[in-house]
Structures are given as C-alpha cells and as structure tokens.
Scaffold this active site. Structure first.
Site, short mmCIF file in Angstrom:
data_model
loop_
_atom_site.label_atom_id
_atom_site.label_comp_id
_atom_site.label_asym_id
_atom_site.label_seq_id
_atom_site.Cartn_x
_atom_site.Cartn_y
_atom_site.Cartn_z
N HIS A 14 -41.78 -31.12 -26.18
CA HIS A 14 -41.89 -32.29 -25.57
C HIS A 14 -43.38 -32.35 -25.42
O HIS A 14 -43.74 -32.83 -24.57
CB HIS A 14 -41.27 -32.68 -24.59
CG HIS A 14 -40.47 -34.09 -24.36
ND1 HIS A 14 -39.33 -34.32 -24.77
CD2 HIS A 14 -41.18 -35.30 -24.08
CE1 HIS A 14 -39.31 -35.53 -24.71
NE2 HIS A 14 -40.41 -36.23 -24.23
N ARG A 70 -44.51 -31.77 -21.79
CA ARG A 70 -44.32 -32.69 -20.90
C ARG A 70 -42.92 -32.59 -20.10
O ARG A 70 -42.38 -33.53 -19.17
CB ARG A 70 -44.40 -34.08 -21.33
CG ARG A 70 -45.50 -34.65 -21.72
CD ARG A 70 -45.77 -35.67 -22.92
NE ARG A 70 -45.64 -37.22 -21.98
CZ ARG A 70 -46.76 -37.74 -21.37
NH1 ARG A 70 -47.95 -37.15 -21.53
NH2 ARG A 70 -46.43 -38.85 -21.10
#
Length: 379
Positions: free
Chosen positions: A279, A282
């Site tokens: 991700h 994140r």
C-alpha cells in the site's frame, strides 16, 4: 522548450508538487504510516539492486509490450488505485486516466475515488479496472461490483491489506480529511498557494463519490484513513473472498499480498493474478518492501499467473528490476499524482518519462524485449 518538457524525472515532478501544493496536501500524498519505515524501504530496496547487462545484441527496436492473461499490453505500466486525487487537481482522476489510457496503460479506479464509476466510464475511452475496498456491508460491496460490471470495467482488483486504516501521523498532525474541514492552518497554507486554492474552489470540495451516503456522519472531520478505516470489513476472510469471486465473472486481481502462502491460496481460490503491494508504505509500518516480497511470491504461483507490483516505483529502471524479479507489470500511484499537480499535461509528461526510461534501460541492458527480461539480469 516548455517548462514541463524541461522536467526529466519523477523526482522533478515531486519537487513541483511540493512547491505547488499546500504542505498538508503534499504530505498526504507523499507520506506513509507510522515512522515511514516501509515507505523508505520501498525505495531503498529497489535502489540497492544491481544489474548485469549483456552486449552485442540487436536492441535497435526495443519492445515494451507485456502479456497479462494472454492479452498483450503496449506498455508494462498500470495506474494504481488512488483516493482523494482531487485534493491535488480538480478531476485529477479523469486527468490521470486520460493520459494513461491514451498510452494503452490501464487505469484502476479506487472505491474511494473522487470520481464515480459511471462518470469515469463516460469520460475515458481505454482500459479501465475497478478496485474494491471490502466494506462492512456486503450488499454495498455487491452493488459496487455490479456498477463496475455494468459500465464495462474489465478487471476487478480486490484490495486485501486494508483491515483498518494505517496510522498516518502526518495526516493526524495536519488534519487532512474529506470533506475538507479548513482550519486556520489550512487557510494560511491556502493563502500561500493561491493557484491551488482557486482551482479547488472552482472544482468544488471533493467527496468520495462511489460511497456517498455510506460513510455516515461527516461532520467530525476525521482523517481520510480513519474515516475509511472505520467502514472496512475487518473480518474479511477466505469465504468472503470466494463470494466476491462468484460475483465477478471477469478477470480478478488481488492487491496487497506480501506472503507467498497467501498468494498461492488466493490463486487456488480463484484469483487470476496477484498484485504485490504494501500500500505504498501507508498501512502496516515495518512491512517488507514489495520488491523484496516479489521473488518468493513468483515461486509460489504458477508461471502463467501474472504478478503486478507497486510501492516505490519511480523510474524506468525500477520497472525493469521488478520484471527481473518476476513482475509482468509495475503500477504507479504517487508518480502519476505528482504529475497531476500540473494537470493532465503533467501526468502525460511523467508517463512519457517513465516509458522513455524503460526503453532506454532495455537497450542498455542488452535485452531486445521487455518480456525477455529474467532473473539473470540481476547481478
């Protein structure tokens, strides 16, 4: 020579975005979770890979095509799903999608996009994919999938690494939320960036268009990660995945996979491909970098199962390294959004820089075709 043409790297556009965007907005785009250990590892682990090129091969006509599911794509790039893009540029989702699809690059629309499934399909002629965040109400998930199918999205991308919203400390400090709740700090930042402020006012305050009415009360001004995280299906399991697989009759990718056993299990459960991703740093801070997770996943699934990768891709050489480790294509998120700080033309320039880099890198590596790159290229 125009100002955009003088920019020669994604980092140049990152510098441009830092200058053009308020500090809070730039840090939302650029930042990661926690201490940003995984965010930094994504770049560091790509940068430490060294290549062993070959010579005396005919590379006069480099071939950048790649194959996914026996389908040939003209480039090895994909656009990652991104929410809240309109904080950077009005209708940035559409600007990125138009620049991408004009080059044959699939655009992946996020569940948390600030452009709806329907509007994107009407605005863009080209390969569109839809990314599903699995929300608590399964009937609502089913409706999102139905809408994507009705409007011609060719591939469903199910994200599985968002059981909760990552702790993004910069966003917590900056108070970035959707709907945007301007604080005195934000107003001051807006005054320092009048061009951005004027564009935002003209374009209207962004909303999560695909989930209007679903996320509940928006008056609290929660951070984006917290608001989304509070509506996710934390109990999402293998049976739920099989239900989604039954809904969707087309190609299905699973995004957010880092463990080889999970990759093998997902393919056995009906996934048509694996998207290796943390991700973009994140979510789980201290997670392994995507490029380091890639080789074991490549070994865990059959050769015909396509693997994509994102998180940290900033140069054409990164795309070549990912191919050498087993990825059929690489997906970019922040790189495209940095370009969007200059509108559609900025995105187009970023994509052309990356494609030129890949073509040049293929030549210098002594490999006539991107698809021929293998592990023997890594020193």
């Amino acid at each position: 020579m125009g100002a955009l043409a003088r920019k020669v790297s994604v980092d140049d556009f990152r510098t441009l975005a830092r200058r053009r965007l308020p500090k809070s907005i730039f840090e939302f785009v650029d930042g990661g979770a926690g201490q940003e250990l995984t965010l930094r590892a994504n770049r560091a682990d790509l940068e430490r890979i060294r290549l062993l090129p070959r010579v005396l091969t005919d590379v006069s006509r480099p071939d950048l095509t790649t194959s996914l599911w026996s389908q040939t794509f003209t480039t090895p790039l994909v656009i990652s799903p991104m929410g809240s893009c309109a904080l950077v540029w009005p209708q940035a989702d559409i600007a990125i999608a138009r620049a991408a699809t004009a080059r044959g690059i699939p655009y992946t629309l996020s569940t948390m996009s600030t452009t709806s499934i329907e509007r994107m399909a009407r605005a863009v002629q080209g390969p569109l994919w839809f990314q599903l965040y699995v929300l608590r109400e399964f009937d609502f998930n089913r409706e999102l999938v139905r809408r994507a199918e009705e409007f011609g999205y060719s591939t469903l991308v199910v994200t599985v690494d968002l059981q909760a919203g990552g702790k993004r400390e910069k966003d917590l400090r900056n108070g970035i939320s959707i709907p945007l709740r301007p604080s005195p700090r934000h107003l001051w930042e807006g005054m320092l960036h009048p061009g951005w402020s004027l564009r935002l006012l003209r374009g209207g305050l962004p909303q999560f268009e695909n989930v209007r009415g679903y996320l509940g009360d928006t008056s609290a001004g929660l951070t984006i990660a917290a608001r989304v995280g509070g509506n996710l299906h934390a109990g999402f399991d293998w049976d739920d995945f099989r239900r989604i697989r039954d809904w969707w009759k087309g190609r299905l990718l699973v995004k957010g996979v880092l463990h080889p056993a999970d990759a093998a299990g997902l393919v056995a459960a009906g996934a048509d491909g694996i998207w290796v991703s943390n991700h973009g740093g994140r979510q789980l801070d201290s997670a392994i970098s995507s490029i380091d997770a890639l080789p074991a996943i490549r070994q865990a699934v059959a050769a015909e199962v396509p693997i994509l990768i994102d998180s940290g891709i900033r140069t054409g050489m990164d795309v070549i390294k990912a191919r050498a480790r087993g990825a059929a294509a690489s997906a970019i998120g922040r790189a495209a959004l940095f370009g969007a700080a200059a509108g559609e033309a900025g995105v187009a320039r970023v994509l052309d820089i990356l494609l030129d880099d890949i073509a040049n890198g293929v030549k210098l590596a002594g490999t006539p075709a991107f698809s021929q790159i293998g592990p023997d290229l890594i020193a």
